[in-house]
Each structure stands twice: as structure tokens, then as C-alpha cells.
Design a protein around this motif. Structure first.
Motif, PDB file in Angstrom:
ATOM      1  N   SER A  35      -2.500  -6.777 -13.152  1.00 49.66           N
ATOM      2  CA  SER A  35      -2.830  -5.782 -12.157  1.00 49.66           C
ATOM      3  C   SER A  35      -4.231  -6.234 -11.615  1.00 49.66           C
ATOM      4  O   SER A  35      -4.219  -6.112 -10.257  1.00 49.66           O
ATOM      5  N   ASP A  82       4.117  -2.126 -17.221  1.00 54.47           N
ATOM      6  CA  ASP A  82       3.726  -3.688 -16.612  1.00 54.47           C
ATOM      7  C   ASP A  82       4.218  -4.550 -17.363  1.00 54.47           C
ATOM      8  O   ASP A  82       3.359  -5.711 -17.469  1.00 54.47           O
ATOM      9  N   SER A 141       9.868  -4.976  -9.645  1.00 53.22           N
ATOM     10  CA  SER A 141       8.757  -4.941 -10.405  1.00 53.22           C
ATOM     11  C   SER A 141       7.714  -5.330  -9.650  1.00 53.22           C
ATOM     12  O   SER A 141       6.537  -4.810 -10.049  1.00 53.22           O
ATOM     13  N   ALA A 162       4.463  -2.837  -9.236  1.00 57.58           N
ATOM     14  CA  ALA A 162       3.148  -2.872  -9.435  1.00 57.58           C
ATOM     15  C   ALA A 162       2.305  -2.711  -8.335  1.00 57.58           C
ATOM     16  O   ALA A 162       1.237  -2.236  -8.636  1.00 57.58           O
ATOM     17  N   GLU A 175       2.955  -9.333 -11.935  1.00 60.58           N
ATOM     18  CA  GLU A 175       3.464  -7.926 -11.973  1.00 60.58           C
ATOM     19  C   GLU A 175       3.898  -7.582 -13.325  1.00 60.58           C
ATOM     20  O   GLU A 175       4.341  -6.355 -13.616  1.00 60.58           O
ATOM     21  N   LYS A 176       3.945  -8.501 -14.179  1.00 61.08           N
ATOM     22  CA  LYS A 176       4.647  -8.277 -15.458  1.00 61.08           C
ATOM     23  C   LYS A 176       3.427  -8.538 -16.719  1.00 61.08           C
ATOM     24  O   LYS A 176       3.603  -8.820 -17.720  1.00 61.08           O
TER      25      LYS A 176
END
Lengths: 251, 196
Positions: B185, A74, B15, B19, B178-179
Motif C-alpha cells: 500500500s 490486502d 485486487s 487497493a 496490491e497484495k
């Protein structure tokens, strides 16, 4: 405040990581997905995957690897090696890569930079440049540094930025593998010349080298491979050190 | 949980799907107005340029639909910018959900795009409950929404700007949750558990 980035680079051959890895709790050191996940947990800010095979078959392998990596981690990651066209890039981005890097193909066909920036946005186009000093002048080299060109580093970096690159990844071939530090003077000049982010690569051997790249080379990010893979400088320790020296670092 | 991602040709949707997979929720990519209206949660993604993205929305009528949605909606990056009144990028009129105009960073003073991890402050939305002190999130952008009444989080790049916006059932994040590792998260988890 925007933090400075620490970026481990993973060389990939036929879907496996190449350089030896020295992580105690990693079952399979050749598995790029497990290694990537490990780096993400350690606090790497980004990852770069460099496909050093870059044959047609290997590119398919790479595309499916990108999908697996994107499922597992992530944090953002860049994919490079053997990318020649807009459709090559489309496949990698669709599979979850955040950015792609181009090197030789951008020199051979500079319009590719414009085309990629137009199609996908500058933010995902990293132009990687390998250069070494010949008679006091930094010359761009191709094919993993094997083929010299007449191009000068500073001119080419500027042109790449003007054509729409979102970031420059500069590797000094004179410093790469030396463990004697990054090419500080060249980095400082690039950073001065460019209004896009700059990543330093080649030469990291100690924590001090990373610090120098930020404070003197004025770079936005540092990339390294072996010091991370062999556990010489664990990322959490490097980050604690840099933070203690006043560098903005993501905790 | 019926979670949809609005499909209008914006990049790197994988992505976001992954996620939510990691949170145990399967996101569905759709452009169908009925499916979007009836979802429990809507993600409005966006990577690329404002002008062409807005044209895509207009061509499909999604520009009319999105502002009328009643369930929690989260715009990400360009998605957030398109939810604003106007963007300097391609001189584009947006959806007007957030009463603020998006402008470009000054590249004579700053490296543009801003790329990397920036810290959030002045967090004023339940979306940001349970975050650690000084949370870092991943940003990639050349345009930004200035501070306004609907600012829900602040980041600084040369100047303070809106890292997130909130109005009623609409949220927008300039960053990519998502990154953004564990912080991102947590934010997505909070979005799933919002009550309004």
C-alpha cells in the motif's frame, strides 16, 4: 529470502463462518469479511475460504462474498468448495480471489487441472487432497473425507503437479482435529516428490507442531483453523516463536 | 488523479482496483489509447502467460503505445516482465523498455512457481521511500528478470534477481503491491505521489 507462510482456514456455510471464533474485538464472529480483515492485521500471510455448503445458491453467495473479501483485505486468498468448471473459477477470480482450490472434482475429472492451469495459469490452481492411512497406505478420500478411493496420495499428488497444479494442500484425516501434530512423514515424502509448493493441514495443536511441519515436513506453508479461531495460538505469538527457531517468517 | 489500468484481458484486476480504492483513488480500466495517453498514472497489470499476453498487446496496438508513454507507468508481475527485452516464456519478444531478458527459475533446484512473501533489499527508487526495514512483499512467478543496470530492488530465490526495475518514467515490480499488505500500500501511495 522467501518466508514460510501461516494460513488460517475459514469454513463458510451460507456466507457465514462456521467454526466458533474467540476474538475479543470482533463484533460478529460469523462475519467472514470482518474475520478475514482481523487475520490480515494479525499477520496471516494468506487466507483460505472453504465453502462447505456448495449448493448452487451457496455458490452465488460465495461469489459475492469473495468480492467483499477482496475489497477488505490486502493479502492473497484462496477459495475452495464445490468448484467444478472453468466458468466457476472464472467468476471467483474475476471477483478478486487469487487462487482457487479443487479437491473431489479434480479426482473425478483430472483434466480440470489441465484446463484451469491452461486458462488461468498454474499459480492460481491449488489441488487439495484429503487422505488417510489404510493398511499402511495413504488413500485419497473425497467429499470432505467421506468417500474412499483407490488412489494413493503420493501418486495423485504427483499426477496433479504434472497436470499443472501450482500448489498441493494436503490434509491428513488421521491427524485432522487431533491436535497431535501434522502428518510429518507423509509431508516430508510429498515435499521430496514435488517441485511445487506444499501446504500442510490437519493436526496443529501447539507451536511446536508448526515448527515440526517446517523443519521435518519441509513444507512451504501451514494451514490451521481451530487453534487460530479459538485464539489458542495467536498468529503474532506463533510467528515470533517460529522466527526465534530460525524459520524465515514475514514480520 | 486520473489513474488508468490497461485492459488487455489480464486476470485479477479487481485486487488492483480495490487497493487503489483503499487509498482513495478510483482506477479506471481501459484499452482506449487516448485515455491511456492522457492519464496521470498508468498501471500495466498482468497475470497469465507471456506469449498470449504479448499477442493481445500487438492485436490492439498497445505494444506501440506503452513504450511511448511519458507519465509514470507501473508494470506489475507479468506486466513488468513484458516491459523487458525478451522472455523465455513462450520465447516472447517484449516491449524492450528494460534492457534485460526474463528467464525461468531452475525447478530442479527450487520449487517453481515461487509463491509467497519475500524480502526486498538494495532499494534504489523513490517508489520505496518510507518502507520499514526488511520489507516483505508477495510474489507469485516462475520466470524472473536477472540483476541489471535498471534493477531498483533485489530479492533472493536461490539467486538474487530483480524484484523491481526502473528506467525514466517506467517502473516494474515482480511482486504484487496490491497484495502486499501495508508495504504494498505504501509503494502504491508513493507511485501516486511521484513527481516525474
Amino acid at each position: 529470502m522467501l518466508s514460510k507462510r501461516i494460513i488460517p482456514c475459514l469454513d463458510i456455510k451460507d456466507g457465514r463462518t462456521v467454526k466458533g471464533v474467540n476474538f475479543q474485538d470482533l463484533q460478529d464472529a460469523g462475519d467472514p469479511v470482518a474475520l478475514a480483515a482481523q487475520y490480515a492485521v494479525q499477520g496471516a500471510d494468506e487466507l483460505v475460504f472453504l465453502d462447505i455448503t456448495a449448493t448452487e445458491d451457496a455458490r452465488e453467495t460465495m461469489a459475492s462474498l469473495v468480492l467483499e473479501v477482496s475489497k477488505a483485505i490486502d493479502i492473497p486468498f484462496t477459495v475452495g468448495g464445490g468448484i467444478r468448471s472453468v466458468s466457476d473459477v472464472e467468476k471467483l477470480l474475476k471477483n478478486g480471489a487469487d487462487k482457487i482450490s479443487i479437491n473431489s472434482s479434480a479426482v473425478r475429472n483430472p483434466q480440470l487441472i489441465n484446463d484451469l492451469a491452461q486458462a488461468f495459469g498454474s499459480q492460481c490452481v491449488v489441488v487439495a487432497i484429503d487422505a488417510k492411512q489404510i493398511d499402511q497406505s495413504w488413500r485419497v478420500h473425497l467429499v470432505g473425507g467421506k468417500v474412499p478411493t483407490e488412489l494413493h496420495l503420493f501418486d495423485w499428488a504427483k499426477e496433479a503437479a504434472d497436470r499443472g497444479a501450482g500448489e498441493i494442500l494436503f490434509t491428513s484425516m488421521d491427524h485432522d482435529g487431533s491436535k497431535h501434530g501434522y502428518a510429518i512423514d507423509a509431508l516430508a515424502r510429498l515435499s521430496e516428490d514435488l517441485s511445487i509448493p506444499l501446504i500442510a493441514s490437519g493436526g496443529a495443536g501447539t507451536e511446536q507442531h508448526f515448527l515440526d511441519a517446517f523443519t521435518q515436513g519441509k513444507v512451504d506453508a501451514v494451514l490451521a483453523a481451530s487453534v487460530f479461531h479459538y485464539g489458542v495460538i495467536p498468529i503474532p505469538i506463533l510467528k515470533t516463536y517460529l522466527a526465534s527457531q530460525g524459520i524465515p517468517i514475514r514480520k | 488523479m486520473n489513474l488508468v489500468i490497461i485492459d488487455y484481458g489480464a486476470g485479477n484486476i479487481q485486487s488492483i482496483i480495490h487497493a487503489f480504492d483503499r487509498l482513495g483513488v478510483q482506477a479506471r480500466l481501459t484499452k482506449d489509447a487516448q485515455a491511456i495517453s492522457s492519464a496521470d498514472r498508468v498501471i500495466f497489470p498482468g497475470v497469465g502467460a507471456a506469449g498470449s499476453a504479448m499477442s493481445q498487446l500487438r492485436a490492439t496496438g498497445l505494444n506501440e503505445l506503452i513504450p511511448q508513454l511519458k507519465q509514470p507507468v507501473l508494470g506489475i508481475c507479468l506486466g513488468m516482465q513484458l516491459m523487458c527485452r525478451h522472455s523465455e516464456e513462450n520465447n516472447t519478444d517484449g516491449l524492450g523498455i528494460f534492457q534485460v531478458d526474463v528467464v525461468e527459475f531452475d525447478n530442479t533446484l527450487l520449487k517453481v512457481p515461487q509463491m509467497g512473501w519475500n524480502s526486498l533489499s538494495a532499494l534504489t527508487s523513490p517508489l520505496f521511500n518510507q518502507l520499514p526495514q526488511d520489507p516483505y512483499v508477495y510474489m507469485v512467478h516462475s520466470y524472473y528478470a536477472p540483476i541489471c543496470n535498471q534493477t531498483a530492488a533485489v530479492a533472493e530465490y536461490g539467486i538474487p534477481y530483480s524484484a523491481a526495475l526502473h528506467r525514466d518514467n517506467f517502473w516494474g515490480t515482480q511482486f504484487h503491491p496490491e497484495k502486499s499488505s501495508q508495504v504494498g500500500s505504501k509503494i502504491l501511495q508513493q507511485f501516486l505521489s511521484l513527481t516525474s
